[in-house]
Scaffold this active site. Structure first.
Site, PDB file in Angstrom:
ATOM      1  N   GLU A 205      -3.367  -8.719   3.350  1.00  0.00           N
ATOM      2  CA  GLU A 205      -3.123  -9.234   4.697  1.00  0.00           C
ATOM      3  C   GLU A 205      -4.254  -8.919   5.680  1.00  0.00           C
ATOM      4  O   GLU A 205      -4.259  -9.444   6.808  1.00  0.00           O
ATOM      5  CB  GLU A 205      -1.808  -8.665   5.238  1.00  0.00           C
ATOM      6  CG  GLU A 205      -1.855  -7.251   5.790  1.00  0.00           C
ATOM      7  CD  GLU A 205      -1.890  -6.161   4.730  1.00  0.00           C
ATOM      8  OE1 GLU A 205      -1.972  -4.970   5.091  1.00  0.00           O
ATOM      9  OE2 GLU A 205      -1.834  -6.499   3.522  1.00  0.00           O
TER      10      GLU A 205
ATOM     11  N   SER B 106      -7.962   0.173   0.800  1.00  0.00           N
ATOM     12  CA  SER B 106      -8.384   1.263   1.677  1.00  0.00           C
ATOM     13  C   SER B 106      -7.372   2.391   1.532  1.00  0.00           C
ATOM     14  O   SER B 106      -6.374   2.448   2.242  1.00  0.00           O
ATOM     15  CB  SER B 106      -8.455   0.785   3.136  1.00  0.00           C
ATOM     16  OG  SER B 106      -8.800   1.840   3.998  1.00  0.00           O
TER      17      SER B 106
ATOM     18  N   LYS C 298     -12.431   7.933  -1.582  1.00  0.00           N
ATOM     19  CA  LYS C 298     -11.604   6.875  -1.038  1.00  0.00           C
ATOM     20  C   LYS C 298     -11.894   5.539  -1.724  1.00  0.00           C
ATOM     21  O   LYS C 298     -13.053   5.157  -1.903  1.00  0.00           O
ATOM     22  CB  LYS C 298     -11.856   6.743   0.471  1.00  0.00           C
ATOM     23  CG  LYS C 298     -10.967   5.713   1.163  1.00  0.00           C
ATOM     24  CD  LYS C 298     -11.233   5.680   2.662  1.00  0.00           C
ATOM     25  CE  LYS C 298     -10.302   4.708   3.370  1.00  0.00           C
ATOM     26  NZ  LYS C 298     -10.532   4.672   4.832  1.00  0.00           N
TER      27      LYS C 298
ATOM     28  N   HIS D  98      -4.421  -4.507   0.343  1.00  0.00           N
ATOM     29  CA  HIS D  98      -4.165  -5.037   1.682  1.00  0.00           C
ATOM     30  C   HIS D  98      -4.630  -6.487   1.776  1.00  0.00           C
ATOM     31  O   HIS D  98      -5.578  -6.807   2.514  1.00  0.00           O
ATOM     32  CB  HIS D  98      -4.889  -4.201   2.736  1.00  0.00           C
ATOM     33  CG  HIS D  98      -4.186  -2.918   3.072  1.00  0.00           C
ATOM     34  ND1 HIS D  98      -3.019  -2.872   3.793  1.00  0.00           N
ATOM     35  CD2 HIS D  98      -4.500  -1.633   2.767  1.00  0.00           C
ATOM     36  CE1 HIS D  98      -2.637  -1.612   3.944  1.00  0.00           C
ATOM     37  NE2 HIS D  98      -3.517  -0.840   3.326  1.00  0.00           N
TER      38      HIS D  98
ATOM     39  N   CYS E 247       0.813  -1.209   0.000  1.00  0.00           N
ATOM     40  CA  CYS E 247       0.000   0.000   0.000  1.00  0.00           C
ATOM     41  C   CYS E 247       0.854   1.268   0.000  1.00  0.00           C
ATOM     42  O   CYS E 247       1.583   1.509  -0.952  1.00  0.00           O
ATOM     43  CB  CYS E 247      -1.002  -0.027   1.153  1.00  0.00           C
ATOM     44  SG  CYS E 247      -2.394   1.127   0.901  1.00  0.00           S
TER      45      CYS E 247
END
Length: 316
Positions: free
Chosen positions: A237, A192, A163, A235, A142
């Site tokens: 993870e 995000s 966003k 992301h 990210c």
């Protein structure tokens, strides 16, 4: 894990063309086994959550992995105790003379700031420069990916009008990529972020390859030839409830935020979210550890710069 075959077996060429990882007798005889040393520069505010997320993915492999945690010394974290940081984290001066099989540089909640305005930018640049000679493969996540693309290749980030928030379908666009070996035609990834990197800027460097992308979320995975540097804009993870926690935090604070896309059934935030990315996340980290770290890193880590890029890892 690779299959060991005789050096001159005719099947070798066919298997390699199909991205089946083979190990010749010559390589097998010369390969000593030792733990993989993975360094994590954790820039996330929720240190313990991120440590757990990454440890879970790194631990989902038959390989023995030794994980070390690194912090920025020029920045004091606010959301974790000093005792935790002293007990489990090192600073750059502690590791600058060591060598690592792999390194992960996480995201950070500073993406709306110019890179040079981030209070630890200079120290991060020093670490990223050091990684080129002391780490065999560095995996950036990210904002960590955006920062590294900017530092190493001059790739800018751009603000988004809204966003990028939710779980989005992705496709592998570089079909020869062994990083995405075994992936389905479509796989899901959480995002995000308020900024993006653009495809045309990445390709303009002439030194980077786009491996996977999303029609909605844009470029997802970028790599140098041989995978010495990997950049992931999402992301993978994240835990099943990470997006929910971010959403409720902003919603309760009265900040402008929309329901994460493709996350709640029928976009109803009163229902339990659905985790649709767990298997692809495990496969991504397993492939990175296996092919880009374990299979090709030198046994003597100090010889990182002398280790040639394996032809199997040169993106076709």
């Amino acid at each position: 894990m690779p299959i060991k075959i005789p050096n001159t077996l005719p099947a070798r060429a066919v298997l390699e063309e199909e991205n089946i990882f083979v190990m010749t007798e010559q390589r097998a005889v010369s390969q000593d086994i030792r733990p993989l040393h993975i360094l994590i520069l954790n820039l996330m505010p929720t240190k313990i959550v991120t440590e757990t997320q990454l440890a879970r993915l790194l631990g989902n492999t038959p390989l023995q992995v030794e994980m070390e945690l690194l912090m920025i010394s020029s920045h004091t974290p606010k959301n974790v105790s000093a005792e935790h940081m002293l007990a489990f984290y090192q600073v750059f001066d502690d590791v600058r003379d060591r060598f690592y099989d792999g390194m992960i540089i996480t995201g950070a909640p500073v993406e709306e700031m110019e890179f040079e305005k981030v209070d630890y930018w200079d120290e991060l640049c020093e670490i990223m420069e050091w990684s080129k000679s002391h780490v065999f493969s560095t995996f950036h996540i990210c904002w960590g990916a955006q920062a590294a693309l900017y530092y190493h290749y001059g790739v800018r980030k751009y603000p988004l009008s809204e966003k990028m928030f939710g779980v989005f379908p992705h496709k592998v666009v570089h079909k020869g990529s062994i990083l995405f070996r075994g992936f389905d035609d479509t796989f899901m990834v959480p995002h995000s972020r308020h900024t993006e990197v653009r495809k045309e800027d990445i390709l303009a460097t002439g030194r980077l390859k786009i491996l996977a992308e999303s029609e909605k979320a844009g470029v997802y995975a970028i790599s140098t030839d041989g995978g010495r540097q990997v950049f992931i804009t999402g992301h993978s993870e994240y835990d099943p409830d990470t997006l929910e926690k971010e959403y409720l935090r902003d919603k309760n604070a009265g900040l402008p935020i929309h329901v994460p896309e493709n996350y709640y059934p029928d976009d109803d935030d009163t229902k339990a979210p659905v985790c649709s990315w767990r298997s692809s996340a495990n496969l991504l980290y397993s492939n990175w550890l296996n092919y880009f770290v374990y299979q090709t890193t030198p046994y003597i880590l100090e010889q990182i710069l002398q280790q040639p890029v394996s032809p199997l890892l040169q993106e076709k």
